[in-house]
Scaffold this active site. Sequence first.
Site, PDB file in Angstrom:
ATOM      1  N   LYS A 164       0.822  -1.213   0.000  1.00 28.88           N
ATOM      2  CA  LYS A 164       0.000   0.000   0.000  1.00 28.88           C
ATOM      3  C   LYS A 164       0.851   1.256   0.000  1.00 28.88           C
ATOM      4  O   LYS A 164       0.495   2.263  -0.607  1.00 28.88           O
ATOM      5  CB  LYS A 164      -0.965   0.015   1.191  1.00 28.88           C
ATOM      6  CG  LYS A 164      -2.132  -0.935   1.024  1.00 28.88           C
ATOM      7  CD  LYS A 164      -3.285  -0.594   1.963  1.00 28.88           C
ATOM      8  CE  LYS A 164      -4.471  -1.511   1.715  1.00 28.88           C
ATOM      9  NZ  LYS A 164      -5.561  -1.273   2.660  1.00 28.88           N
TER      10      LYS A 164
ATOM     11  N   LYS B 206      -6.894 -12.483  -7.254  1.00 32.00           N
ATOM     12  CA  LYS B 206      -8.228 -12.610  -6.669  1.00 32.00           C
ATOM     13  C   LYS B 206      -9.128 -11.470  -7.151  1.00 32.00           C
ATOM     14  O   LYS B 206      -8.651 -10.386  -7.499  1.00 32.00           O
ATOM     15  CB  LYS B 206      -8.162 -12.716  -5.150  1.00 32.00           C
ATOM     16  CG  LYS B 206      -7.906 -11.444  -4.396  1.00 32.00           C
ATOM     17  CD  LYS B 206      -8.145 -11.715  -2.896  1.00 32.00           C
ATOM     18  CE  LYS B 206      -8.230 -10.394  -2.154  1.00 32.00           C
ATOM     19  NZ  LYS B 206      -8.589 -10.510  -0.755  1.00 32.00           N
TER      20      LYS B 206
ATOM     21  N   LYS C  56     -12.069  -5.034  -6.570  1.00 33.33           N
ATOM     22  CA  LYS C  56     -12.742  -3.845  -7.087  1.00 33.33           C
ATOM     23  C   LYS C  56     -11.808  -2.984  -7.920  1.00 33.33           C
ATOM     24  O   LYS C  56     -12.256  -2.195  -8.736  1.00 33.33           O
ATOM     25  CB  LYS C  56     -13.312  -3.029  -5.923  1.00 33.33           C
ATOM     26  CG  LYS C  56     -12.217  -2.591  -4.946  1.00 33.33           C
ATOM     27  CD  LYS C  56     -12.738  -1.671  -3.879  1.00 33.33           C
ATOM     28  CE  LYS C  56     -11.627  -1.000  -3.093  1.00 33.33           C
ATOM     29  NZ  LYS C  56     -10.895  -1.842  -2.156  1.00 33.33           N
TER      30      LYS C  56
END
Length: 335
Positions: free
Chosen positions: A117, A199, A202
């Site tokens: 991140k 996976k 969004k």
Amino acid sequence: MEEQTPKKVMLSGIQPSGDLHLGNYLGAIKNWAERADQFDCFYFMADMHTITVRQEPAALRRRTLEQLAQYIACGLDPEKNTLFIQSHVHQHAELGWVLNCYTMFGELSRMTQFKDKAARNSENINGGLFTYPCLMAADILLYQPDYVPVGEDQRQHVELCRNIVQRFNSIYGDVFKMPEPYIPKAGARVMGLSQPENKMSKSIPEGCIFLMEKPEDIQRKFKRAVTDSDTEHCVRYDPENKPGVSNLMNIYAAVTGKSLEAIEQEFEGAGYGKFKPAVGEAVIETLRPIREEAQRLLQDKAYLESVYRSGAERASYVAEKTLRKVYKKIGFLPR
Ligand code: TRP
């Protein structure tokens, strides 16, 4: 009279940082809903976690309420489960602070999600992003759960939580119960339709089926789903060599309850041109009642408010007991 053994406790949360999708439903919420009778369950909208990345306030508010409506529409009965919004239960922030002081800089530096991140948000590497696992440990430990159902990507955070428990309990005695991660098998994971190696997420919307999406959009995404580059063109389960087809088979199996063998037989000699729309259709029919119920609930704001209020009340009752105990152990003078 027979003594009743208390139910085991389960807790999990999802960040309302994006709209819920098929991966959240099949990989998590659907299973949660099936456990309500067996376990004492706490599920929350992790809104405090979302602000580690900048959020648009109106969108965060909308998604938090929508997520609650979708939890209920997916079968989480608010009478049987404690459903709440993280920021409504102030004990999370308070225990989070305490646990910050029992977590090492080095431990936090090793978190792969932090590194990922931070690399993706290089303009906003804030302290919250770094200490996020301490807040997550607080989320968990306030409720003393036996099991914490999470995806594989959260395993490291639950492991860190276990280290904190170990450290804390070795100083102060048995304060926290040691939680166990509860991670679905690899085959139970829903992968993206456009990139079946990753996976469903969004952040890759063309490969992601959102719970509230229109049927025609769902069908279009399934028709465009990546199958495989092999020349065999048959519906056969082989996650290694045919990740796209195998993912579609897993999805079809999950929504129809059919076995993988039965699916291979059903589409024998049929080719992907028949298989992909059939999966799309089955998913549409599974999501239709969920979408309709969530839309109906979103019209009834008073009901949703009553659910999250009583959820927060129940949650803080439990959380407060743990927090009191912790404050006492570490030497805070009672008020
Ligand atoms: N960190 C989790 C995620 O991003 C969400 C979460 C926050 C959570 N607190 C939690 C999950 C406590 C389980 C238990 O997916």
